[in-house]
Scaffold this active site. Structure first.
Site, short mmCIF file in Angstrom:
data_model
loop_
_atom_site.label_atom_id
_atom_site.label_comp_id
_atom_site.label_asym_id
_atom_site.label_seq_id
_atom_site.Cartn_x
_atom_site.Cartn_y
_atom_site.Cartn_z
N TYR A 438 0.82 -1.22 0.00
CA TYR A 438 0.00 0.00 0.00
C TYR A 438 0.85 1.26 0.00
O TYR A 438 1.87 1.33 0.69
CB TYR A 438 -0.81 0.06 1.30
CG TYR A 438 -2.15 -0.63 1.33
CD1 TYR A 438 -2.95 -0.77 0.21
CD2 TYR A 438 -2.65 -1.12 2.54
CE1 TYR A 438 -4.20 -1.38 0.30
CE2 TYR A 438 -3.90 -1.72 2.63
CZ TYR A 438 -4.67 -1.85 1.50
OH TYR A 438 -5.89 -2.44 1.59
N GLU A 439 0.36 2.27 -0.66
CA GLU A 439 0.89 3.65 -0.55
C GLU A 439 2.40 3.72 -0.73
O GLU A 439 3.09 4.45 -0.01
CB GLU A 439 0.52 4.28 0.80
CG GLU A 439 -0.89 4.05 1.29
CD GLU A 439 -1.96 4.48 0.30
OE1 GLU A 439 -1.62 5.07 -0.76
OE2 GLU A 439 -3.14 4.21 0.55
#
Lengths: 600, 244
Positions: A438-439
């Site tokens: 994620y991210e």
């Protein structure tokens, strides 16, 4: 109800290690005090007990799915999301003028820890809504704020961030979604976005997408990307805005948190509005992204925390085998021992405890820097900004990577049962796997740490961190019991300098590929050392409480803190030495060499 | 309608309980305090519901030192309008009832929880009713306003009974009276702005003081019995646990 987090651990960090009261001195947060924080913490825990944790397994067992062009999610998400809006939890850190509570990020993160430990599938829906609304309030015109933000903060509409495209994942310079200027100041949006968390579902009536797109004629690369607000339905008319849901990705974990594929403008009918300045979209988006990275770090920490308590409970209840007696034998006539009495099980439990509590301490310290970076003044503001920049990639990566290892050990504690779906460890094991993706993946975070943050402003951020660690070490050295560990930490800090002494000249000579080739190993080393610093801080606070008798917790609590610090230094910190060996080794084995066939 | 709710602080249910000073004093080291759940979940929440339905105000009263203010603020966050704290450390139920009675005149309804979860006294409500010369209904699980009267349902041996009581009453609330209400962010922040009046003790007599506490003997360890070994199980239940 099973234990999924420990409020005493959280309170110890808030009050006795990181001094949460400091942020109440900032004018923006002057409405807060210890009493209001205590009620907030208790309320968050009561809500998590009542509505979050009981649905955690169900959200995995009845995952989000795509049917007839719509994504269906667990029905309880709708209730939680509505309650979150009605009761002010989505807009916790927003300005009063936008309907928020102006809560310090420090407190928001502490509360998120409670929620995410209870149910890591839920907070993304709330966090993305808050994050995207925050982008609008920060960069958008008043008209956009009025049209979109109130219904996002009150839980009627959900927000998302739309960055990734099939050909543009970690490399956002390759974004192809287009925006065509219209006479009325709006833009026609056309393109596809994938991996859009919470992008469409049946828990809210509308979706407000924050979309990265390229205005027709904009320069290539990241300098030609702009940010747009694109609703699924137009706020005034509720007309469909040509945002089609093409599917829902079926995942190994976080199965209650839907991940969609969205198509914008398939029928040339998708309208969006520019947020902030043209071509500054990526920079603006990164305001949200940095916060989102801290959020992911907290989700990973909280997921691993819940797994730790699940394995701890099992270890306290499961009788198996017998302890070895002084004659080197086991007595088969003795009652079986609980597995928590076996050294190897204790090692696995301590490993988890040292990772999750160390990570939580790092996350809370980072969140405190957010508050002072935003609201501090002069040098204080600048210093906190630099420390925030430096710590963010580590605060995201350490729990994401080491949290996996912690849960792996938690599952191992359960033996064969850990692999069975009757027990919850396998769910945590699957859920945490996404956190290092994620991210910004671990690779991206590591490039950010070594390539940007270590060198930023002539290494000022690193110097500041070193100064803070030295200060903590000096305080710890007041206690004889802690002195040997201070020395170990100092030695590891020396190792970081040694590594940078080898790597930085490569960057200065323009050999960036060699400089960054082992950035991930550097991340492993640096973040492990920064968590050792957190453990020295915690042990110092514990020691101080024991000596002065002023702490809020009992003696056993503080002694367990010091014991866990010792575990971290014996078993976990030495891994930094292995990283040092690799980073000092001059052989280049991973960089592409001409005419070399390695993989076959 | 003016409602008074008596609230007290008790150790969190997960606290490890011990005593110091030869068993005379409760050891508060490492103890997290909460609002007594019967006061909070049932008495206070029902009071707030009645106010929301019929109008009026809810006042909470606590007998305790400054450390009680956290639970008082929580009561205000849940929906009480104002609070009174009688500034004295309580040592007996009679003392608490007398201190509260000094401030309890003029209310249409006085609510307590059915008991506190620390000492399980269940005495303050009855004492308060006597001191105020008001009707008292204990262990109520339902309360409605009907004209000028109160309709109160309570558990009795083998069933329930519903009473119609006129005028101001004192009532102790039990499970079923209301659902737990979790304070929301707005309520929590507003609580700071609501009045909390600290008043001096009237020096009420204690009536009794604790001579000593004694902990129950530690529970013996769990014995694991094979599923097919019913004889041993029956023997242990009969001879050791003494439950059959």
């Amino acid at each position: 109800m099973a234990t999924y987090m420990n409020m005493d651990q959280l309170r110890f960090l808030l009050y006795e290690v990181h001094g949460v009261e400091d942020v109440f001195q900032l004018p923006r947060y002057s409405n807060f005090d210890k009493e209001s924080l205590e009620i907030l913490l208790d309320s968050a825990k009561a809500w998590a007990d009542q509505d979050w944790y009981p649905y955690f397994r169900e959200m995995d067992e009845k995952p989000a799915y795509f049917k007839d062009g719509k994504v269906i999610i667990h029905p309880h998400v709708k209730k939680i999301f509505k309650d979150a809006g009605d009761n002010g939890w989505i807009g916790m850190y927003f300005d009063h003028e936008h309907g928020g509570m102006q809560a310090p990020h420090f407190i928001v993160n502490a509360i998120n820890h409670i929620f995410e430990s209870a149910n890591n599938h839920m907070t993304g829906y709330m966090g993305l809504t808050a994050g995207s609304a925050h982008l609008i309030t920060t960069f958008g015109k008043q008209e956009l704020i009025d049209r979109f933000v109130p219904n996002m903060l009150n839980g009627k509409w959900a927000g998302t961030m739309c960055l990734t495209e099939p050909q543009a994942g970690s490399s956002l310079s390759d974004v192809k979604t287009m925006a065509y200027a219209q006479a009325d100041g709006s833009y026609k949006i056309k393109g596809q976005k994938i991996f859009i968390s919470g992008g469409d579902h049946d828990a809210t009536s509308n979706f407000v997408h924050l979309v990265l797109a390229r205005i027709e004629g904009a320069p290539a690369g990241t300098k030609g990307i702009s940010l747009f607000v694109v609703p699924k339905f137009l706020p005034e008319t509720e007309a469909f805005n040509d945002v089609i849901t093409a599917g829902d990705f079926q995942k190994m974990g976080q199965r209650g948190y839907c991940t969609t594929h969205l198509v914008f403008g398939e029928n040339d009918g998708c309208v969006g509005w520019l947020v902030g300045e043209a071509n500054l979209g990526l920079k603006q988006m990164f305001q949200m992204m940095n916060g989102a990275r801290i959020d992911v770090g907290m989700t990973a920490t909280s997921t691993a925390t819940a797994a730790y308590y699940a394995s701890l409970q099992y270890a306290k209840e499961r009788p198996q085998g017998r302890r070895i007696e002084s004659n080197g034998r086991k007595n088969p006539n003795q009652e079986p021992a609980l597995i928590i009495e076996h050294a190897d099980v204790r090692r696995m439990l301590l490993k988890q405890k040292s990772i999750v509590e160390g990570a939580l301490s790092l996350l809370l310290e980072t969140a405190k820097h957010v508050d002072f970076a935003l609201e501090g003044e002069g040098d204080q503001k600048k210093e906190n900004h630099l420390l925030l920049e430096l710590l963010t990639p580590m605060a995201k990566t350490f729990p994401s990577e080491r949290g996996k290892e912690a849960i792996d050990n938690g599952l191992q504690v359960l033996g064969g049962y850990g692999f069975c779906t009757d027990f919850i460890l396998q769910q945590y094991y699957r859920d945490i796997r996404i956190m290092s993706l994620y991210e910004g993946t671990t690779g991206i975070q590591s490039l950010d740490l070594l390539g940007r943050k270590i060198t930023m402003e002539n290494g000022q951020a690193l110097q500041l961190l070193m100064a803070r660690i030295t200060e903590t070490n000096q305080e710890a050295s007041n206690y004889d019991e802690l002195k040997p560990y201070v020395k170990q930490l100092e030695a590891r800090l020396g190792d970081v300098q040694k590594v940078l002494g080898r790597l930085i000249p490569m960057a200065m000579a323009g050999d960036y590929e060699s400089f960054l080739a082992d950035a991930t190993i550097f991340m492993e080393m640096a973040s492990g050392i920064v968590v050792a610093y957190q453990w020295i801080k915690m042990a110092t606070a514990a020691k101080k409480a024991l000596v002065t008798g002023t702490g809020a917790f009992d003696t056993a609590f503080y002694e367990s803190k010091i014991h866990t610090m010792k575990y971290y230094f014996k078993y976990e910190l030495p891994k930094a030495i292995a990283c040092l060996e690799t980073l000092m080794n001059e052989e280049e084995l991973t960089i592409v060499q001409e005419k070399q066939e390695v993989f076959g | 309608m003016k409602i008074l709710v008596c609230i007290s602080k008790t150790p969190d249910t997960t606290s490890k309980i011990s005593f110091v000073n030869n068993g005379k004093e409760f050891n508060s080291e490492g103890i997290q305090y909460i609002m007594n759940p019967y006061d909070e979940w049932y008495a206070l929440v029902r009071a707030v519901e009645l106010k929301e339905k019929n109008g009026g105000s809810v006042t909470v009263i606590n007998v305790g030192d400054v450390s009680s203010e956290i639970v008082i603020r929580k009561a205000l966050a849940i929906g009480a309008d104002e609070a009174i704290r009688v500034d004295v450390v309580p040592e007996s139920s009679l003392q608490v009832a007398k201190e509260i009675a000094a401030h309890a005149a003029g209310y249409d309804l006085v609510l307590t929880g059915k008991e506190t979860i620390d000492y399980n006294g269940a005495e303050v409500g009855a004492m308060l009713a006597e001191l105020l010369d008001l009707p008292y209904v204990s262990f109520a699980f339902k309360l409605e306003k009907e004209g000028e009267d109160w309709l109160v349902s309570r558990e009795v041996e083998g069933g329930t009974e519903t009473l119609k009581v006129g005028g101001p009453i004192v009532l102790s609330a039990a499970k079923g009276m209301a659902e737990q209400r979790i304070p929301n962010m707005q309520g929590i922040m507003m609580a700071k702005k609501k009045p909390l009046n600290v008043v001096a003790s009237i020096g009420a007599e204690k009536g009794s003081v604790v001579a000593s506490h004694e902990m129950p003997p530690a529970k013996s360890g769990v014995k694991m019995i094979a599923p097919d070994d019913m004889d041993t199980l029956v023997k242990l239940l009969h001879e050791e646990a003494k439950v059959i």
